[in-house]
Design a protein around this motif. Structure first.
Motif, mmCIF file in Angstrom:
data_model
loop_
_atom_site.group_PDB
_atom_site.id
_atom_site.type_symbol
_atom_site.label_atom_id
_atom_site.label_comp_id
_atom_site.label_asym_id
_atom_site.label_seq_id
_atom_site.Cartn_x
_atom_site.Cartn_y
_atom_site.Cartn_z
ATOM 1 N N THR A 44 0.881 -1.115 -0.712
ATOM 2 C CA THR A 44 -0.321 0.307 -0.245
ATOM 3 C C THR A 44 0.916 1.157 -0.438
ATOM 4 O O THR A 44 0.539 1.877 -0.648
ATOM 5 C CB THR A 44 -0.565 0.109 0.950
ATOM 6 O OG1 THR A 44 -1.755 -0.773 0.898
ATOM 7 C CG2 THR A 44 -1.750 1.305 1.419
ATOM 8 N N LEU A 45 1.888 1.433 0.916
ATOM 9 C CA LEU A 45 3.363 2.225 1.065
ATOM 10 C C LEU A 45 3.606 2.780 -0.213
ATOM 11 O O LEU A 45 3.658 3.411 -0.865
ATOM 12 C CB LEU A 45 3.897 2.421 2.354
ATOM 13 C CG LEU A 45 3.615 2.531 3.376
ATOM 14 C CD1 LEU A 45 3.990 2.290 4.677
ATOM 15 C CD2 LEU A 45 2.853 4.006 4.106
ATOM 16 N N ILE A 47 2.223 1.547 -2.899
ATOM 17 C CA ILE A 47 1.772 2.364 -4.659
ATOM 18 C C ILE A 47 1.026 3.442 -4.396
ATOM 19 O O ILE A 47 0.841 4.469 -5.652
ATOM 20 C CB ILE A 47 0.650 1.162 -4.819
ATOM 21 C CG1 ILE A 47 0.960 -0.198 -5.624
ATOM 22 C CG2 ILE A 47 -0.777 1.655 -5.327
ATOM 23 C CD1 ILE A 47 0.355 -0.868 -5.495
ATOM 24 N N LYS A 48 0.831 3.844 -2.977
ATOM 25 C CA LYS A 48 0.777 5.370 -2.654
ATOM 26 C C LYS A 48 1.402 6.629 -2.820
ATOM 27 O O LYS A 48 1.568 7.241 -3.211
ATOM 28 C CB LYS A 48 0.045 5.528 -1.468
ATOM 29 C CG LYS A 48 -1.484 4.706 -1.206
ATOM 30 C CD LYS A 48 -2.069 5.416 0.439
ATOM 31 C CE LYS A 48 -3.089 4.527 0.295
ATOM 32 N NZ LYS A 48 -3.466 4.754 1.896
ATOM 33 N N GLU A 50 3.658 8.314 -1.651
ATOM 34 C CA GLU A 50 3.957 9.074 -0.001
ATOM 35 C C GLU A 50 4.297 9.106 0.916
ATOM 36 O O GLU A 50 4.663 10.844 1.283
ATOM 37 C CB GLU A 50 2.105 9.570 -0.066
ATOM 38 C CG GLU A 50 1.009 9.871 -1.170
ATOM 39 C CD GLU A 50 0.017 9.017 0.011
ATOM 40 O OE1 GLU A 50 -0.920 10.019 -1.306
ATOM 41 O OE2 GLU A 50 -0.291 9.870 0.830
ATOM 42 N N ASN A 51 5.345 8.034 1.578
ATOM 43 C CA ASN A 51 5.473 7.932 2.373
ATOM 44 C C ASN A 51 6.893 7.103 2.294
ATOM 45 O O ASN A 51 7.274 5.920 2.525
ATOM 46 C CB ASN A 51 5.090 7.958 4.027
ATOM 47 C CG ASN A 51 5.927 7.965 5.168
ATOM 48 O OD1 ASN A 51 6.908 8.058 5.265
ATOM 49 N ND2 ASN A 51 4.624 7.879 6.080
ATOM 50 N N LYS A 90 1.950 7.807 -7.973
ATOM 51 C CA LYS A 90 1.573 7.289 -7.314
ATOM 52 C C LYS A 90 0.027 7.082 -7.620
ATOM 53 O O LYS A 90 -0.925 7.983 -8.612
ATOM 54 C CB LYS A 90 0.926 9.227 -5.906
ATOM 55 C CG LYS A 90 2.391 9.610 -5.423
ATOM 56 C CD LYS A 90 2.298 11.381 -4.930
ATOM 57 C CE LYS A 90 3.550 11.913 -4.633
ATOM 58 N NZ LYS A 90 3.167 12.678 -3.427
ATOM 59 N N ARG A 91 -0.616 5.948 -7.124
ATOM 60 C CA ARG A 91 -1.752 5.969 -7.235
ATOM 61 C C ARG A 91 -2.664 5.325 -5.807
ATOM 62 O O ARG A 91 -2.487 4.920 -5.223
ATOM 63 C CB ARG A 91 -0.984 4.205 -7.834
ATOM 64 C CG ARG A 91 -0.383 4.477 -9.214
ATOM 65 C CD ARG A 91 0.332 3.029 -9.670
ATOM 66 N NE ARG A 91 0.962 2.745 -8.268
ATOM 67 C CZ ARG A 91 2.011 1.730 -8.681
ATOM 68 N NH1 ARG A 91 1.125 0.728 -9.506
ATOM 69 N NH2 ARG A 91 2.748 1.470 -8.137
ATOM 70 N N ILE A 92 -3.741 5.074 -6.930
ATOM 71 C CA ILE A 92 -5.272 4.492 -5.124
ATOM 72 C C ILE A 92 -4.620 3.304 -5.002
ATOM 73 O O ILE A 92 -4.567 2.519 -6.412
ATOM 74 C CB ILE A 92 -6.471 4.846 -6.020
ATOM 75 C CG1 ILE A 92 -6.515 6.676 -5.634
ATOM 76 C CG2 ILE A 92 -7.112 3.961 -4.836
ATOM 77 C CD1 ILE A 92 -7.655 6.580 -6.613
ATOM 78 N N MET A 93 -4.609 2.668 -3.955
ATOM 79 C CA MET A 93 -4.318 1.148 -3.535
ATOM 80 C C MET A 93 -5.507 0.281 -3.905
ATOM 81 O O MET A 93 -6.816 0.863 -3.863
ATOM 82 C CB MET A 93 -4.317 0.739 -2.689
ATOM 83 C CG MET A 93 -3.595 -1.179 -2.261
ATOM 84 S SD MET A 93 -2.170 -1.432 -3.204
ATOM 85 C CE MET A 93 -2.513 -2.971 -2.184
#
Length: 151
Positions: A44-45, A47-48, A50-51, A90-93
Protein backbone atom coordinates in the motif's frame (compact mmCIF):
# COMPACT_ATOMS: atom_id res chain seq x y z
CA UNK A 1 26.42 -15.38 1.89
CA UNK A 2 23.30 -13.25 2.52
CA UNK A 3 22.98 -12.70 -1.25
CA UNK A 4 22.94 -16.43 -1.90
CA UNK A 5 20.40 -17.05 0.86
CA UNK A 6 17.97 -14.35 -0.28
CA UNK A 7 18.30 -15.28 -3.94
CA UNK A 8 17.74 -18.96 -3.13
CA UNK A 9 14.63 -18.19 -1.09
CA UNK A 10 13.06 -16.13 -3.87
CA UNK A 11 14.06 -18.60 -6.59
CA UNK A 12 12.60 -21.56 -4.69
CA UNK A 13 9.36 -19.64 -4.24
CA UNK A 14 8.85 -19.48 -7.97
CA UNK A 15 9.66 -23.15 -8.42
CA UNK A 16 7.19 -24.16 -5.73
CA UNK A 17 3.74 -24.19 -7.33
CA UNK A 18 1.49 -25.06 -4.42
CA UNK A 19 0.27 -22.55 -1.88
CA UNK A 20 1.22 -23.10 1.72
CA UNK A 21 -1.65 -23.78 4.08
CA UNK A 22 -1.70 -22.05 7.46
CA UNK A 23 -1.60 -25.35 9.34
CA UNK A 24 1.48 -26.59 7.46
CA UNK A 25 3.56 -23.47 8.15
CA UNK A 26 5.93 -23.62 11.15
CA UNK A 27 5.42 -19.94 12.03
CA UNK A 28 2.58 -19.32 14.47
CA UNK A 29 -0.82 -18.14 13.24
CA UNK A 30 -0.11 -14.79 14.90
CA UNK A 31 3.23 -14.48 13.07
CA UNK A 32 1.49 -15.36 9.79
CA UNK A 33 -1.17 -12.67 10.34
CA UNK A 34 1.43 -10.06 11.29
CA UNK A 35 3.60 -10.95 8.27
CA UNK A 36 0.61 -10.61 5.94
CA UNK A 37 -0.28 -7.26 7.54
CA UNK A 38 3.24 -5.87 7.07
CA UNK A 39 3.36 -7.12 3.46
CA UNK A 40 0.01 -5.45 2.77
CA UNK A 41 1.19 -2.23 4.45
CA UNK A 42 4.38 -2.27 2.37
CA UNK A 43 2.46 -2.76 -0.90
CA UNK A 44 0.00 0.00 0.00
CA UNK A 45 2.78 2.45 0.89
CA UNK A 46 4.66 1.72 -2.32
CA UNK A 47 1.59 2.11 -4.52
CA UNK A 48 0.42 5.29 -2.80
CA UNK A 49 3.97 6.64 -3.10
CA UNK A 50 3.66 9.17 -0.32
CA UNK A 51 5.89 8.02 2.50
CA UNK A 52 9.35 6.72 1.56
CA UNK A 53 10.52 6.93 5.18
CA UNK A 54 7.80 4.48 6.27
CA UNK A 55 8.79 2.11 3.44
CA UNK A 56 12.42 2.26 4.55
CA UNK A 57 11.42 1.72 8.20
CA UNK A 58 9.66 -1.59 7.45
CA UNK A 59 12.37 -2.80 5.04
CA UNK A 60 15.71 -4.43 5.76
CA UNK A 61 19.05 -4.48 4.02
CA UNK A 62 20.11 -6.56 2.17
CA UNK A 63 16.97 -6.37 0.03
CA UNK A 64 16.36 -8.86 -2.80
CA UNK A 65 14.92 -7.21 -5.88
CA UNK A 66 13.05 -9.11 -8.57
CA UNK A 67 15.25 -12.24 -8.39
CA UNK A 68 18.02 -10.29 -10.15
CA UNK A 69 19.65 -7.86 -7.78
CA UNK A 70 20.49 -7.38 -4.13
CA UNK A 71 20.31 -3.86 -2.74
CA UNK A 72 23.00 -3.48 -0.07
CA UNK A 73 22.38 0.00 1.32
CA UNK A 74 19.47 2.15 2.43
CA UNK A 75 20.46 4.65 -0.25
CA UNK A 76 20.05 1.97 -2.95
CA UNK A 77 16.72 0.94 -1.48
CA UNK A 78 15.50 4.52 -1.26
CA UNK A 79 16.56 5.10 -4.89
CA UNK A 80 14.59 1.99 -5.92
CA UNK A 81 11.47 3.16 -4.09
CA UNK A 82 11.79 6.65 -5.61
CA UNK A 83 12.26 5.15 -9.10
CA UNK A 84 9.10 3.04 -8.74
CA UNK A 85 7.12 6.06 -7.58
CA UNK A 86 8.54 8.29 -10.34
CA UNK A 87 7.84 5.66 -13.04
CA UNK A 88 4.41 4.56 -11.84
CA UNK A 89 3.25 7.73 -10.14
CA UNK A 90 1.18 7.94 -7.00
CA UNK A 91 -1.74 5.56 -7.32
CA UNK A 92 -4.78 4.45 -5.39
CA UNK A 93 -4.35 1.00 -3.88
CA UNK A 94 -6.90 -1.35 -5.45
CA UNK A 95 -8.65 -4.03 -3.46
CA UNK A 96 -6.29 -6.98 -3.19
CA UNK A 97 -5.83 -10.36 -1.64
CA UNK A 98 -2.80 -11.68 0.17
CA UNK A 99 -1.77 -15.24 0.79
CA UNK A 100 1.26 -17.03 2.15
CA UNK A 101 2.79 -19.04 -0.68
CA UNK A 102 5.96 -20.26 0.98
CA UNK A 103 7.62 -20.56 4.35
CA UNK A 104 11.32 -21.02 5.08
CA UNK A 105 12.09 -21.95 8.68
CA UNK A 106 15.38 -23.72 9.27
CA UNK A 107 19.02 -23.48 10.28
CA UNK A 108 21.42 -23.50 7.36
CA UNK A 109 25.18 -23.98 7.46
CA UNK A 110 24.64 -25.27 11.02
CA UNK A 111 24.42 -21.74 12.45
CA UNK A 112 22.30 -19.39 10.29
CA UNK A 113 18.63 -19.18 11.30
CA UNK A 114 16.18 -18.51 8.48
CA UNK A 115 12.62 -17.50 9.31
CA UNK A 116 10.88 -16.05 6.24
CA UNK A 117 7.35 -15.99 4.86
CA UNK A 118 6.69 -15.20 1.21
CA UNK A 119 3.40 -13.37 0.72
CA UNK A 120 1.67 -13.00 -2.64
CA UNK A 121 -0.20 -9.72 -3.06
CA UNK A 122 -2.78 -9.90 -5.89
CA UNK A 123 -4.91 -6.95 -7.08
CA UNK A 124 -8.59 -7.86 -7.40
CA UNK A 125 -9.47 -4.95 -9.67
CA UNK A 126 -7.99 -2.56 -12.21
CA UNK A 127 -5.62 -3.21 -15.09
CA UNK A 128 -3.35 -5.40 -12.95
CA UNK A 129 -6.21 -7.60 -11.75
CA UNK A 130 -4.95 -11.10 -11.03
CA UNK A 131 -1.27 -10.25 -11.47
CA UNK A 132 0.52 -10.73 -8.19
CA UNK A 133 3.82 -9.76 -6.68
CA UNK A 134 5.78 -11.60 -4.02
CA UNK A 135 6.88 -9.89 -0.83
CA UNK A 136 9.41 -11.60 1.46
CA UNK A 137 8.96 -10.98 5.19
CA UNK A 138 11.77 -11.89 7.57
CA UNK A 139 10.79 -12.74 11.14
CA UNK A 140 13.36 -12.06 13.84
CA UNK A 141 11.90 -12.44 17.33
CA UNK A 142 8.97 -10.02 17.47
CA UNK A 143 10.39 -7.90 14.64
CA UNK A 144 9.32 -8.31 11.02
CA UNK A 145 10.84 -6.59 8.01
CA UNK A 146 10.40 -6.72 4.25
CA UNK A 147 13.57 -8.24 2.75
CA UNK A 148 12.59 -8.72 -0.87
CA UNK A 149 10.12 -8.20 -3.67
CA UNK A 150 9.47 -9.71 -7.07
CA UNK A 151 6.65 -9.11 -9.52
Amino acid sequence: MNKIILTSILLFTFICKSSAQNDSIPQTIEQQKTAKNIAEKWATLLIKGENIDSLIAISKIPFALDRKKILNSKDELKAFYNKVIDNKGKRIMPKFSSEIVYSKYEIIEKCIPINVLIIKITPLEGHLKGEGGLVSVEISGNDMKIIGFSD
